[in-house]
Design a protein around this motif. Sequence first.
Motif, PDB file in Angstrom:
ATOM      1  N   LEU A 178       0.823  -1.201   0.000  1.00  0.00           N
ATOM      2  CA  LEU A 178       0.000   0.000   0.000  1.00  0.00           C
ATOM      3  C   LEU A 178       0.860   1.255   0.000  1.00  0.00           C
ATOM      4  N   ASN A 179       1.983   1.195   0.698  1.00  0.00           N
ATOM      5  CA  ASN A 179       2.904   2.332   0.699  1.00  0.00           C
ATOM      6  C   ASN A 179       3.501   2.559  -0.690  1.00  0.00           C
ATOM      7  N   LEU A 180       3.749   1.475  -1.427  1.00  0.00           N
ATOM      8  CA  LEU A 180       4.253   1.624  -2.796  1.00  0.00           C
ATOM      9  C   LEU A 180       3.249   2.383  -3.662  1.00  0.00           C
ATOM     10  N   TRP A 181       1.975   2.046  -3.511  1.00  0.00           N
ATOM     11  CA  TRP A 181       0.947   2.759  -4.270  1.00  0.00           C
ATOM     12  C   TRP A 181       0.859   4.214  -3.822  1.00  0.00           C
ATOM     13  N   GLN A 182       0.985   4.442  -2.531  1.00  0.00           N
ATOM     14  CA  GLN A 182       0.932   5.810  -2.017  1.00  0.00           C
ATOM     15  C   GLN A 182       2.081   6.637  -2.573  1.00  0.00           C
ATOM     16  N   GLY A 184      -3.774   2.755   9.292  1.00  0.00           N
ATOM     17  CA  GLY A 184      -4.548   3.170   8.131  1.00  0.00           C
ATOM     18  C   GLY A 184      -4.415   2.245   6.948  1.00  0.00           C
ATOM     19  N   TYR A 185      -5.187   2.536   5.923  1.00  0.00           N
ATOM     20  CA  TYR A 185      -5.250   1.673   4.751  1.00  0.00           C
ATOM     21  C   TYR A 185      -4.881   2.468   3.508  1.00  0.00           C
ATOM     22  N   LEU A 186      -3.737   3.166   3.578  1.00  0.00           N
ATOM     23  CA  LEU A 186      -3.283   3.975   2.451  1.00  0.00           C
ATOM     24  C   LEU A 186      -3.253   3.142   1.183  1.00  0.00           C
ATOM     25  N   PRO A 187      -3.646   3.730   0.054  1.00  0.00           N
ATOM     26  CA  PRO A 187      -4.094   5.109  -0.175  1.00  0.00           C
ATOM     27  C   PRO A 187      -5.588   5.317   0.075  1.00  0.00           C
ATOM     28  N   ALA A 236      -0.245   7.685  -7.865  1.00  0.00           N
ATOM     29  CA  ALA A 236      -1.351   7.317  -8.742  1.00  0.00           C
ATOM     30  C   ALA A 236      -2.653   7.219  -7.954  1.00  0.00           C
ATOM     31  N   ASP A 237      -3.778   7.423  -8.656  1.00  0.00           N
ATOM     32  CA  ASP A 237      -5.086   7.212  -8.039  1.00  0.00           C
ATOM     33  C   ASP A 237      -5.333   5.708  -8.016  1.00  0.00           C
ATOM     34  N   ALA A 238      -5.113   5.107  -6.859  1.00  0.00           N
ATOM     35  CA  ALA A 238      -5.097   3.649  -6.773  1.00  0.00           C
ATOM     36  C   ALA A 238      -6.461   3.035  -6.498  1.00  0.00           C
ATOM     37  N   THR A 278       2.729  -5.746  -8.023  1.00  0.00           N
ATOM     38  CA  THR A 278       1.968  -5.881  -6.789  1.00  0.00           C
ATOM     39  C   THR A 278       0.539  -6.313  -7.082  1.00  0.00           C
ATOM     40  N   LEU A 279      -0.294  -6.292  -6.067  1.00  0.00           N
ATOM     41  CA  LEU A 279      -1.694  -6.658  -6.192  1.00  0.00           C
ATOM     42  C   LEU A 279      -2.571  -5.409  -6.175  1.00  0.00           C
TER      43      LEU A 279
END
Length: 368
Positions: free
Chosen positions: A217-221, A287-290, A225-227, A240-241
Amino acid sequence: MATSTLNGDIATLSSDYKKAIAEAFLGNSKDLDAYFRLYERRFKNDQRSGATTQPSQQPPCCVLHEDIIKAAAILKQKSHLTLGAIREKLKTEVSPRYSIDQLNFLLEFTMQAMLMIDAVAPDTKPYKVGRHQFTLWSEGESLLDFVTRCFPQVSAERRDLVGQVVADKRSLKAWKLKKRLHITFEATDNLANHLLFDSHKRIIYVFHHAGYLKAHLNLWQQSGADARNVGITRAISERTLSPRLLAETLHSLQSILFHYGDTKSNEILQKLVNEEGFDPSCEEANGYLPFKDGLKDFMYTYWGDRLAIIHAFTLDRPPRGRIGKLVKRHTTDRNLFIIAVMALLVSAAVGIIQTAIAWMAWKDQTNI
């Protein structure tokens, strides 16, 4: 990372391998103790040759760590290929010296390290947990189709039901499930088995690698990008997933089963961490970033059906004793109606008798 550069001190060597694997798949090597415990349990580290070995294989089935990273790159780029085609691709582009057993082991390791899914295991038959039957990656199935099959989405017809279940998430707290329904929790390292419920044994299987989920989740954050609407196809191509799948998994751990504000449920979680090897990161709610933490309308696109199955069990509350089970087995809606009518008649009869007794007692007193 060439093997020749890793012929140093044994402790440093092990650390270097862990760092390389973690950075290749997770972006960092912090807070991943449970991830590496799994790595060391499933695969024996041959520190002299820079290879992983499968202990059950005779002779040992050695696979280089650097080849695992190469295999992951191929899986990301060629997710449309079938298992058979990917195996051939690995043989030509990674190492022509690998046998079929070694290629299967390479794929097994890579899928576990990259996506935390059990994918390739020769001679393994499909297994069933509750209503769910799980089959591994088949020869003619593409990687993308296999991963999509592992994580089916909630159908449009069931979204309202799932929404109602999530709204009643307080009934799914771990302490309530354990105390009222005698349900226990068992760790699984296969993300595809998360929230599977064995109603016969009263076990909920929990994917406990919160550190893995948070890292992705941190990688997406960090990507900016709008994940929120990134699906499986794009997610795999970026190593990733789906971020929604990751967020739902973490949310189900920290905001439903083991709610971070619920003392009784967290006591159960602490015991699972201390005695059953659950990832300690499960206890660190950050938390559940992003995705924003605490949204009332947090939607369950992937795990909603499994939550609904558990929720239905809490409403039904099946009897545990032999007599209770026998009565339930032979009880239909018609029988329930008849029983209700009989109960009403018995109640009325008891009332009449009590009235008659009271009248006779009064009469006797007046005749004295």
